[in-house]
Design a protein around this motif. Structure first.
Motif, PDB file in Angstrom:
ATOM      1  N   LEU A   1       7.456   1.606  -6.785  1.00  0.00           N
ATOM      2  CA  LEU A   1       6.463   2.018  -5.786  1.00  0.00           C
ATOM      3  C   LEU A   1       5.349   2.837  -6.445  1.00  0.00           C
ATOM      4  O   LEU A   1       4.168   2.672  -6.142  1.00  0.00           O
ATOM      5  CB  LEU A   1       7.128   2.840  -4.693  1.00  0.00           C
ATOM      6  CG  LEU A   1       7.914   2.054  -3.647  1.00  0.00           C
ATOM      7  CD1 LEU A   1       8.755   2.984  -2.809  1.00  0.00           C
ATOM      8  CD2 LEU A   1       6.969   1.260  -2.775  1.00  0.00           C
TER       9      LEU A   1
ATOM     10  N   ARG B   1       1.327   1.822  -6.925  1.00  0.00           N
ATOM     11  CA  ARG B   1       0.171   2.664  -6.593  1.00  0.00           C
ATOM     12  C   ARG B   1      -0.812   2.723  -7.762  1.00  0.00           C
ATOM     13  O   ARG B   1      -2.020   2.592  -7.578  1.00  0.00           O
ATOM     14  CB  ARG B   1       0.624   4.069  -6.227  1.00  0.00           C
ATOM     15  CG  ARG B   1      -0.551   4.935  -5.805  1.00  0.00           C
ATOM     16  CD  ARG B   1      -0.156   6.322  -5.451  1.00  0.00           C
ATOM     17  NE  ARG B   1       0.486   6.992  -6.574  1.00  0.00           N
ATOM     18  CZ  ARG B   1       0.719   8.299  -6.613  1.00  0.00           C
ATOM     19  NH1 ARG B   1       0.389   9.049  -5.604  1.00  0.00           N
ATOM     20  NH2 ARG B   1       1.295   8.834  -7.646  1.00  0.00           N
TER      21      ARG B   1
ATOM     22  N   ILE C   1      -2.104   0.892  -3.942  1.00  0.00           N
ATOM     23  CA  ILE C   1      -1.527   0.661  -2.618  1.00  0.00           C
ATOM     24  C   ILE C   1      -0.336   1.599  -2.411  1.00  0.00           C
ATOM     25  O   ILE C   1       0.451   1.816  -3.311  1.00  0.00           O
ATOM     26  CB  ILE C   1      -1.125  -0.811  -2.437  1.00  0.00           C
ATOM     27  CG1 ILE C   1      -0.986  -1.131  -0.961  1.00  0.00           C
ATOM     28  CG2 ILE C   1       0.156  -1.151  -3.141  1.00  0.00           C
ATOM     29  CD1 ILE C   1      -1.579  -2.417  -0.573  1.00  0.00           C
ATOM     30  N   MET C   2      -0.321   2.193  -1.206  1.00  0.00           N
ATOM     31  CA  MET C   2       0.797   3.079  -0.890  1.00  0.00           C
ATOM     32  C   MET C   2       1.482   2.596   0.365  1.00  0.00           C
ATOM     33  O   MET C   2       0.840   2.179   1.326  1.00  0.00           O
ATOM     34  CB  MET C   2       0.294   4.507  -0.701  1.00  0.00           C
ATOM     35  CG  MET C   2      -0.011   5.177  -2.023  1.00  0.00           C
ATOM     36  SD  MET C   2      -0.922   6.672  -1.812  1.00  0.00           S
ATOM     37  CE  MET C   2       0.385   7.782  -1.403  1.00  0.00           C
ATOM     38  N   PHE C   3       2.777   2.669   0.341  1.00  0.00           N
ATOM     39  CA  PHE C   3       3.557   2.216   1.494  1.00  0.00           C
ATOM     40  C   PHE C   3       3.763   3.363   2.467  1.00  0.00           C
ATOM     41  O   PHE C   3       3.778   4.523   2.081  1.00  0.00           O
ATOM     42  CB  PHE C   3       4.926   1.702   1.040  1.00  0.00           C
ATOM     43  CG  PHE C   3       4.890   0.310   0.489  1.00  0.00           C
ATOM     44  CD1 PHE C   3       4.362   0.072  -0.759  1.00  0.00           C
ATOM     45  CD2 PHE C   3       5.381  -0.743   1.223  1.00  0.00           C
ATOM     46  CE1 PHE C   3       4.330  -1.208  -1.278  1.00  0.00           C
ATOM     47  CE2 PHE C   3       5.352  -2.031   0.716  1.00  0.00           C
ATOM     48  CZ  PHE C   3       4.823  -2.259  -0.535  1.00  0.00           C
ATOM     49  N   LYS C   4       3.900   2.986   3.717  1.00  0.00           N
ATOM     50  CA  LYS C   4       4.365   3.952   4.704  1.00  0.00           C
ATOM     51  C   LYS C   4       5.888   3.886   4.662  1.00  0.00           C
ATOM     52  O   LYS C   4       6.467   2.802   4.782  1.00  0.00           O
ATOM     53  CB  LYS C   4       3.834   3.556   6.076  1.00  0.00           C
ATOM     54  CG  LYS C   4       3.992   4.616   7.118  1.00  0.00           C
ATOM     55  CD  LYS C   4       3.269   4.156   8.389  1.00  0.00           C
ATOM     56  CE  LYS C   4       3.753   4.916   9.578  1.00  0.00           C
ATOM     57  NZ  LYS C   4       3.456   4.210  10.819  1.00  0.00           N
TER      58      LYS C   4
END
Lengths: 150, 384
Positions: B339, B343, B348-351
């Protein structure tokens, strides 16, 4: 008569324990304290001066050995059952004394945080387990806020 | 055509600066993400302080494999192998073959190829030789049973998608051979995969090579002894390969797959100790432990099993500009690092939300991962 002696000793023990510097075990301190009181009681000095304390300790040790010797002799004379009684009495005295410390809460509240420490620790552990951690923060670190604004 | 592709490549590399890392960890992740994002990569201090510094043979083999599937990559490694510079080229694909180092299993290589294959210029068809099953990496059987259905969910399917085990090879000598073929897609479908549903059936493979064929039956017997208490639909294939197909070293093992009504595949596997290493393992014990591992995996649950978490997250990232959701079990350390890499390579960042199962008997805590795809389209693919 024996009992009265012992109770007197236990009282002294109490006084000693509260001022124990932690260098000697409780028993040693108590024995020595009896002796030092007999010899004139230079208690305050011993606590003020470190060197004096060391010399005192030496004294205590010597007197303690003496005491032990005398006790051994006594034991030889006495019947075994009596000796057992003696020890039991000693133990009982110790128990009594512990309880007294608990009840004599003169320093009210000062040591309250020590109550139920294990229980508190268990509760804290469970709380931490149940609380949902902020995984996003754990994964991405603290820069998370900045990136969200961008 | 070559000129056109190289110009687009150079423009993408000039717009993004070189990413720099230190240490040998997560080498595969970094190389795969660098290739997909087109960003150059520099890794320093690879085992610099160890007695035997630099890249290991299996890592060197992996880098050679990356070089094979791409076109125009520039790879520079210093004398001691402690520094690696990688400027990715285009994912080219085609028919290839590769001899994997026997110190890691084919799964080590195949995991990364699964990430890259859908984005090739030509459909990838590759023969990999080496160790098919070991105790470290996900086995080929496992990936075949879990990763392929996952790719299908993202719209990568069709006849071209297959993993075939031609020969089985156990460590230390290997001698196995597999075929991996994957079609290419221009875009990936976003997924909404938040309910795994209940377990429908359990399938599995118990394999044995260069030992008594009875070993497989003994493993099956003991595994069934545990699993039969929970559901009746269990079938574990026994796979005993002989002669050339049995590789160079003896061994046995088992791979179990639980399938849910919504098409989630959860897997567990175990293999015997390699010849000459450790005590001999009883097949009964192995079968039992493997069944227990499967139960553990089911407890952790989620819609994607723990070996494929990072693959699912990658394909979500590279999907169309649409919301993708997936429910996972507890994140593995490898996934957490993945993850972070997603980034740095794709911004991109996840919730990430934790979900406690609302009903009882639904396993442990789950994690709901949500992201919007970056709208990655396969530029290498020729449009007809």
């Amino acid at each position: 008569e024996m009992r009265s002696q012992l109770s007197a000793r236990s009282l002294k023990k109490k006084t000693v324990l509260t001022t124990d510097s932690g260098n000697c075990t409780a028993e040693e301190a108590s024995e020595s304290e009896v002796e030092s009181l007999d010899e004139g009681g230079d208690e305050e000095q011993s606590h003020d001066d470190l060197e004096a304390e060391v010399s005192n300790q030496k004294q205590f040790q010597q007197t303690w050995i003496k005491k032990a010797d005398s006790r051994r002799q006594n034991k030889l004379e006495a019947v075994e059952a009596e000796a057992d009684d003696d020890i039991e009495n000693l133990l009982r005295e110790e128990e009594e004394y512990e309880e007294k410390i608990d009840f004599s809460a003169d320093t009210a509240g000062a040591l309250k945080w020590k109550e139920d420490l294990t229980q508190k620790a268990a509760q804290a552990f469970l709380r931490q387990q149940q609380s949902t951690p902020n995984l996003r923060k754990l994964v991405y670190g603290t820069v998370i806020e900045d990136n969200e604004h961008e | 055509m070559a000129g056109g592709s190289s110009s687009s490549f150079s423009s993408s590399s000039s717009s993004s600066q070189c990413l720099s890392y230190a240490g040998c960890n997560f080498l595969r992740q970094r190389l795969v993400l660098a290739t997909l994002s087109g960003r150059p990569l520099k890794i320093r201090k690879i085992r610099a302080r160890e007695e035997d510094p630099g890249l290991r043979d299996f890592e060197a083999s992996f880098i050679r494999l990356i070089d094979k599937v791409t076109n125009g990559s520039r790879i520079e490694i210093n004398q001691t192998g402690t520094t690696l510079y990688y400027q990715p080229g285009l994912l080219y694909g085609g028919s290839l073959e590769h001899d994997c180092s026997p110190s890691r299993s084919i799964g080590y290589y195949l995991e990364s190829l699964l990430c890259l294959a859908p984005f090739m210029k030509h459909p990838l068809k590759i023969v990999l030789r080496g160790v098919t099953n070991d105790q470290v990496d996900p086995s080929v059987d496992n990936l075949k049973a879990t990763a392929l259905p996952l790719l299908k969910k993202f719209g990568i399917d069709g006849e071209g998608l297959e993993i075939k085990i031609n020969r089985r090879g156990m460590p230390p000598k290997g001698g196995g051979e597999i075929l991996f073929a994957c079609p290419v897609r221009k875009v990936l479908q976003p997924i909404q995969f938040t309910d795994p549903g209940k377990i429908k059936r359990i399938r599995g493979t118990a394999y044995s090579v260069r030992v008594s064929p009875q070993m497989a039956n003994r493993m099956v017997e003991s595994a069934r002894g545990i699993l039969n208490k929970f559901l009746p639909d269990i079938y574990i294939y026994t796979d005993h390969m002989k002669g050339v197909s049995s590789g160079k070293s003896p061994g046995f093992g088992m791979c179990l797959i639980a399938e849910t009504i919504n098409g989630t595949f959860l897997s567990a596997e175990l293999a015997s100790n390699p010849q000459g290493q450790g005590a001999a393992v009883l097949p009964e014990e192995l079968g039992q432990n493997c069944a227990k591992l499967l139960l553990e995996e089911i407890y952790r649950g989620g819609c994607v099993d723990s070996t494929n978490q990072s693959l699912a997250l990658l394909l979500m990232t590279l999907g169309q500009q649409d919301v993708s959701k997936v429910l996972l079990g507890p994140l593995s350390p490898y996934t957490i690092e993945f993850l972070r890499h997603l980034r740095s390579f794709f911004q991109i960042m996840f919730k990430i939300e934790t979900k406690s199962p609302e009903e009882e008997h639904k396993g442990g805590e789950k994690v709901l991962m949500t992201c919007v795809g970056i709208g990655f389209s396969n530029l290498s693919k020729t449009i007809r």
